[in-house]
Design a protein around this motif. Structure first.
Motif, PDB file in Angstrom:
ATOM      1  N   GLY A  41      14.990 -52.299  -9.043  1.00  0.00           N
ATOM      2  CA  GLY A  41      14.367 -51.118  -8.422  1.00  0.00           C
ATOM      3  C   GLY A  41      14.792 -50.916  -6.985  1.00  0.00           C
ATOM      4  O   GLY A  41      14.287 -50.010  -6.326  1.00  0.00           O
ATOM      5  N   ASN A  42      15.721 -51.730  -6.488  1.00  0.00           N
ATOM      6  CA  ASN A  42      16.159 -51.476  -5.105  1.00  0.00           C
ATOM      7  C   ASN A  42      17.200 -50.354  -5.092  1.00  0.00           C
ATOM      8  O   ASN A  42      17.782 -50.021  -6.121  1.00  0.00           O
ATOM      9  CB  ASN A  42      16.669 -52.748  -4.412  1.00  0.00           C
ATOM     10  CG  ASN A  42      17.954 -53.292  -4.978  1.00  0.00           C
ATOM     11  OD1 ASN A  42      18.535 -52.728  -5.899  1.00  0.00           O
ATOM     12  ND2 ASN A  42      18.410 -54.398  -4.440  1.00  0.00           N
ATOM     13  N   PHE A  43      17.402 -49.734  -3.925  1.00  0.00           N
ATOM     14  CA  PHE A  43      18.434 -48.700  -3.863  1.00  0.00           C
ATOM     15  C   PHE A  43      19.708 -49.262  -3.253  1.00  0.00           C
ATOM     16  O   PHE A  43      19.701 -50.348  -2.663  1.00  0.00           O
ATOM     17  CB  PHE A  43      17.973 -47.414  -3.192  1.00  0.00           C
ATOM     18  CG  PHE A  43      17.338 -47.488  -1.817  1.00  0.00           C
ATOM     19  CD1 PHE A  43      17.606 -48.504  -0.927  1.00  0.00           C
ATOM     20  CD2 PHE A  43      16.469 -46.469  -1.417  1.00  0.00           C
ATOM     21  CE1 PHE A  43      17.028 -48.526   0.332  1.00  0.00           C
ATOM     22  CE2 PHE A  43      15.882 -46.478  -0.155  1.00  0.00           C
ATOM     23  CZ  PHE A  43      16.165 -47.517   0.703  1.00  0.00           C
ATOM     24  N   PHE A  66       7.840 -48.582   1.759  1.00  0.00           N
ATOM     25  CA  PHE A  66       8.028 -49.212   0.431  1.00  0.00           C
ATOM     26  C   PHE A  66       9.232 -50.155   0.540  1.00  0.00           C
ATOM     27  O   PHE A  66      10.287 -49.910  -0.065  1.00  0.00           O
ATOM     28  CB  PHE A  66       8.286 -48.143  -0.640  1.00  0.00           C
ATOM     29  CG  PHE A  66       7.166 -47.161  -0.842  1.00  0.00           C
ATOM     30  CD1 PHE A  66       6.018 -47.534  -1.542  1.00  0.00           C
ATOM     31  CD2 PHE A  66       7.244 -45.864  -0.351  1.00  0.00           C
ATOM     32  CE1 PHE A  66       4.979 -46.623  -1.744  1.00  0.00           C
ATOM     33  CE2 PHE A  66       6.205 -44.952  -0.544  1.00  0.00           C
ATOM     34  CZ  PHE A  66       5.076 -45.332  -1.245  1.00  0.00           C
ATOM     35  N   GLY A  68      10.258 -53.242  -0.419  1.00  0.00           N
ATOM     36  CA  GLY A  68      10.935 -53.979  -1.488  1.00  0.00           C
ATOM     37  C   GLY A  68      11.755 -55.122  -0.927  1.00  0.00           C
ATOM     38  O   GLY A  68      11.268 -55.936  -0.127  1.00  0.00           O
ATOM     39  N   LEU A  88       3.853 -54.189  -0.375  1.00  0.00           N
ATOM     40  CA  LEU A  88       2.563 -54.599  -0.946  1.00  0.00           C
ATOM     41  C   LEU A  88       2.547 -56.074  -1.353  1.00  0.00           C
ATOM     42  O   LEU A  88       1.573 -56.783  -1.124  1.00  0.00           O
ATOM     43  CB  LEU A  88       2.273 -53.718  -2.172  1.00  0.00           C
ATOM     44  CG  LEU A  88       0.944 -53.896  -2.867  1.00  0.00           C
ATOM     45  CD1 LEU A  88      -0.215 -53.496  -1.949  1.00  0.00           C
ATOM     46  CD2 LEU A  88       0.913 -53.051  -4.143  1.00  0.00           C
ATOM     47  N   GLN A  89       3.630 -56.541  -1.949  1.00  0.00           N
ATOM     48  CA  GLN A  89       3.644 -57.903  -2.501  1.00  0.00           C
ATOM     49  C   GLN A  89       4.122 -58.907  -1.450  1.00  0.00           C
ATOM     50  O   GLN A  89       5.281 -58.825  -1.000  1.00  0.00           O
ATOM     51  CB  GLN A  89       4.588 -57.968  -3.690  1.00  0.00           C
ATOM     52  CG  GLN A  89       4.237 -57.029  -4.826  1.00  0.00           C
ATOM     53  CD  GLN A  89       5.257 -57.174  -5.923  1.00  0.00           C
ATOM     54  OE1 GLN A  89       5.327 -58.201  -6.585  1.00  0.00           O
ATOM     55  NE2 GLN A  89       6.090 -56.155  -6.107  1.00  0.00           N
ATOM     56  N   GLY A 115       1.172 -55.193   3.041  1.00  0.00           N
ATOM     57  CA  GLY A 115      -0.055 -54.411   2.922  1.00  0.00           C
ATOM     58  C   GLY A 115       0.129 -53.180   2.066  1.00  0.00           C
ATOM     59  O   GLY A 115       1.201 -52.957   1.496  1.00  0.00           O
ATOM     60  N   ASP A 116      -0.936 -52.400   1.996  1.00  0.00           N
ATOM     61  CA  ASP A 116      -0.972 -51.185   1.192  1.00  0.00           C
ATOM     62  C   ASP A 116      -0.642 -49.999   2.108  1.00  0.00           C
ATOM     63  O   ASP A 116      -1.430 -49.675   3.002  1.00  0.00           O
ATOM     64  CB  ASP A 116      -2.377 -51.042   0.581  1.00  0.00           C
ATOM     65  CG  ASP A 116      -2.528 -49.800  -0.268  1.00  0.00           C
ATOM     66  OD1 ASP A 116      -1.614 -48.953  -0.267  1.00  0.00           O
ATOM     67  OD2 ASP A 116      -3.584 -49.671  -0.921  1.00  0.00           O
ATOM     68  N   SER A 117       0.466 -49.369   1.883  1.00  0.00           N
ATOM     69  CA  SER A 117       0.929 -48.302   2.789  1.00  0.00           C
ATOM     70  C   SER A 117       0.046 -47.062   2.759  1.00  0.00           C
ATOM     71  O   SER A 117       0.159 -46.213   3.634  1.00  0.00           O
ATOM     72  CB  SER A 117       2.370 -47.908   2.451  1.00  0.00           C
ATOM     73  OG  SER A 117       3.224 -48.955   2.829  1.00  0.00           O
ATOM     74  N   ARG A 118      -0.834 -46.964   1.770  1.00  0.00           N
ATOM     75  CA  ARG A 118      -1.717 -45.794   1.749  1.00  0.00           C
ATOM     76  C   ARG A 118      -2.709 -45.857   2.902  1.00  0.00           C
ATOM     77  O   ARG A 118      -3.183 -44.838   3.388  1.00  0.00           O
ATOM     78  CB  ARG A 118      -2.500 -45.742   0.419  1.00  0.00           C
ATOM     79  CG  ARG A 118      -1.618 -45.529  -0.788  1.00  0.00           C
ATOM     80  CD  ARG A 118      -2.432 -45.641  -2.058  1.00  0.00           C
ATOM     81  NE  ARG A 118      -3.115 -46.933  -2.135  1.00  0.00           N
ATOM     82  CZ  ARG A 118      -4.001 -47.270  -3.066  1.00  0.00           C
ATOM     83  NH1 ARG A 118      -4.335 -46.412  -3.997  1.00  0.00           N
ATOM     84  NH2 ARG A 118      -4.557 -48.461  -3.074  1.00  0.00           N
ATOM     85  N   PRO A 141       9.442 -44.773  -3.075  1.00  0.00           N
ATOM     86  CA  PRO A 141       8.309 -45.267  -3.857  1.00  0.00           C
ATOM     87  C   PRO A 141       8.737 -45.675  -5.259  1.00  0.00           C
ATOM     88  O   PRO A 141       9.836 -45.321  -5.704  1.00  0.00           O
ATOM     89  CB  PRO A 141       7.396 -44.039  -3.931  1.00  0.00           C
ATOM     90  CG  PRO A 141       8.327 -42.871  -3.851  1.00  0.00           C
ATOM     91  CD  PRO A 141       9.457 -43.308  -2.955  1.00  0.00           C
ATOM     92  N   PRO A 142       7.853 -46.383  -5.981  1.00  0.00           N
ATOM     93  CA  PRO A 142       8.103 -46.553  -7.420  1.00  0.00           C
ATOM     94  C   PRO A 142       8.216 -45.165  -8.036  1.00  0.00           C
ATOM     95  O   PRO A 142       7.535 -44.228  -7.605  1.00  0.00           O
ATOM     96  CB  PRO A 142       6.836 -47.260  -7.914  1.00  0.00           C
ATOM     97  CG  PRO A 142       6.238 -47.915  -6.702  1.00  0.00           C
ATOM     98  CD  PRO A 142       6.588 -47.027  -5.554  1.00  0.00           C
ATOM     99  N   PHE A 149       6.308 -53.358 -11.071  1.00  0.00           N
ATOM    100  CA  PHE A 149       6.543 -54.205  -9.901  1.00  0.00           C
ATOM    101  C   PHE A 149       5.504 -55.316  -9.770  1.00  0.00           C
ATOM    102  O   PHE A 149       5.817 -56.419  -9.331  1.00  0.00           O
ATOM    103  CB  PHE A 149       6.543 -53.359  -8.609  1.00  0.00           C
ATOM    104  CG  PHE A 149       7.756 -52.483  -8.453  1.00  0.00           C
ATOM    105  CD1 PHE A 149       8.975 -53.013  -8.055  1.00  0.00           C
ATOM    106  CD2 PHE A 149       7.686 -51.118  -8.711  1.00  0.00           C
ATOM    107  CE1 PHE A 149      10.098 -52.214  -7.922  1.00  0.00           C
ATOM    108  CE2 PHE A 149       8.804 -50.305  -8.579  1.00  0.00           C
ATOM    109  CZ  PHE A 149      10.017 -50.859  -8.190  1.00  0.00           C
ATOM    110  N   LEU A 156       1.705 -48.256  -6.539  1.00  0.00           N
ATOM    111  CA  LEU A 156       1.855 -46.879  -7.043  1.00  0.00           C
ATOM    112  C   LEU A 156       2.373 -46.855  -8.479  1.00  0.00           C
ATOM    113  O   LEU A 156       2.141 -45.893  -9.209  1.00  0.00           O
ATOM    114  CB  LEU A 156       2.785 -46.065  -6.141  1.00  0.00           C
ATOM    115  CG  LEU A 156       2.074 -45.245  -5.047  1.00  0.00           C
ATOM    116  CD1 LEU A 156       1.445 -46.148  -4.007  1.00  0.00           C
ATOM    117  CD2 LEU A 156       3.035 -44.281  -4.376  1.00  0.00           C
TER     118      LEU A 156
END
Ligand SMILES: C[S@@+](CC[C@H](N)C(=O)[O-])C[C@H]1O[C@@H](n2cnc3c(N)ncnc32)[C@H](O)[C@@H]1O
Length: 264
Positions: A41-43, A66, A68, A88-89, A115-118, A141-142, A149, A156
């Motif tokens: 899932g990485n770019f 995000f 990753g 997040l993880q 942390g949670d970016s929201r 984002p996912p 993930f 997300l």
């Protein structure tokens, strides 16, 4: 010289590597240094490289909510940009921290936060670091539930419905771009998905979230998808399924570029 990058327009022919067309056909991932394709899932590093070269200057501050595996922060460091990444993880963030630290220093700062970016309290971190604004925000984002993930409900990718996913993404957009300097840029990297025999145009729904918040749309870039290992092996099966049915195999993702022209 534009105020938002270091491109010297007196010598504009010196930048053949900087893309200016809306179709990005990139045939090979940059695997140099600490970059690795290991994180599903990485770019590809060329995405942040292109965007940071075009829309930021040395010593600017970049935010990636995000993070990753840390691809964007590695690129920021190589280009002498300061950057903050939120993931997040905790173990993923730790691995990113190690990867970034293994790259040569370049008179820039990199900060990896968990942390949670929201709802991450960015003001506190900014005050501690003396950051007044960010000069670029990169959101990858996912693509909702396409990749698993984590089992975390704040992820997300685990949003139960499309509406929940878009509400979560809107929360991250607001929490991160409220600290983007006016007249600066942000970008969203995302793709669409199929569900119930139809396309779910995640890209265009997500684009709309920015437009509703007053951002100017500067570009819709279409980038080719490389073969994933799984898809590559099953290429024949996918072609058979597509031919026997009424759909096309996704081969592209979007990079939307926006300019912030007013405070949220
Ligand atoms: C598409 S990946 C980003 C990949 C990154 N560009 C790279 O090159 O490695 C999305 C990341 O967002 C993280 N994530 C999901 N929900 C999140 C949230 N609420 N806050 C912060 N990170 C989140 C996932 O754990 C995942 O690592």
């Amino acid at each position: 010289m534009a105020k938002y990058n270091d491109i010297d327009m007196q010598n504009w022919r010196d930048y053949p590597e900087i893309l200016t067309d809306s179709l990005w056909l990139i045939d090979r991932r940059d695997n140099s240094g600490a970059h690795t394709a290991d994180y599903h899932g990485n770019f590809i590093p060329q995405i942040p490289h292109q965007l940071f070269s075009r829309y930021t200057k040395r010593q600017d501050w970049i935010l990636d909510p995000f993070l990753g595996s840390g691809t964007s922060l590695i690129e920021a460091q190589r280009l002498g940009r300061n950057a903050v990444g939120i993931e997040l993880q905790a173990p993923v963030a730790e691995a990113a921290r190690r990867r970034i630290a293994s790259e040569p220093p370049n008179q820039s700062q990199s900060l990896v936060l968990t942390g949670d970016s929201r709802r991450f309290n960015l003001e506190e971190v900014m005050a501690q670091q003396g950051i007044e604004h960010f000069q670029f925000v990169l959101l990858h984002p996912p693509y909702w539930d396409i990749i698993h993930f984590s089992d975390d409900a704040s992820d997300l990718a685990n949003a139960p419905t499309l509406e929940d996913f878009l509400a979560d993404l809107a929360a991250v957009i607001e929490n991160s771009t409220q600290h983007l300097a006016k007249n600066r840029y942000c970008a969203l990297v995302i793709a669409d998905k199929y569900a119930n025999s139809q396309v779910v145009p995640l890209g265009f729904y997500a684009m709309q979230l920015f437009l509703e918040r007053g951002f100017l749309l500067k570009a819709i870039l279409v980038k080719n998808f490389g073969e994933t290992k799984a898809k590559g092996k099953n290429q024949g099966i996918w072609r058979y399924r597509a031919l026997a049915s009424d759909f096309y195999i996704f081969k592209h993702e979007y990079i939307f570029v926006f300019k912030k022209v007013k405070q949220l």
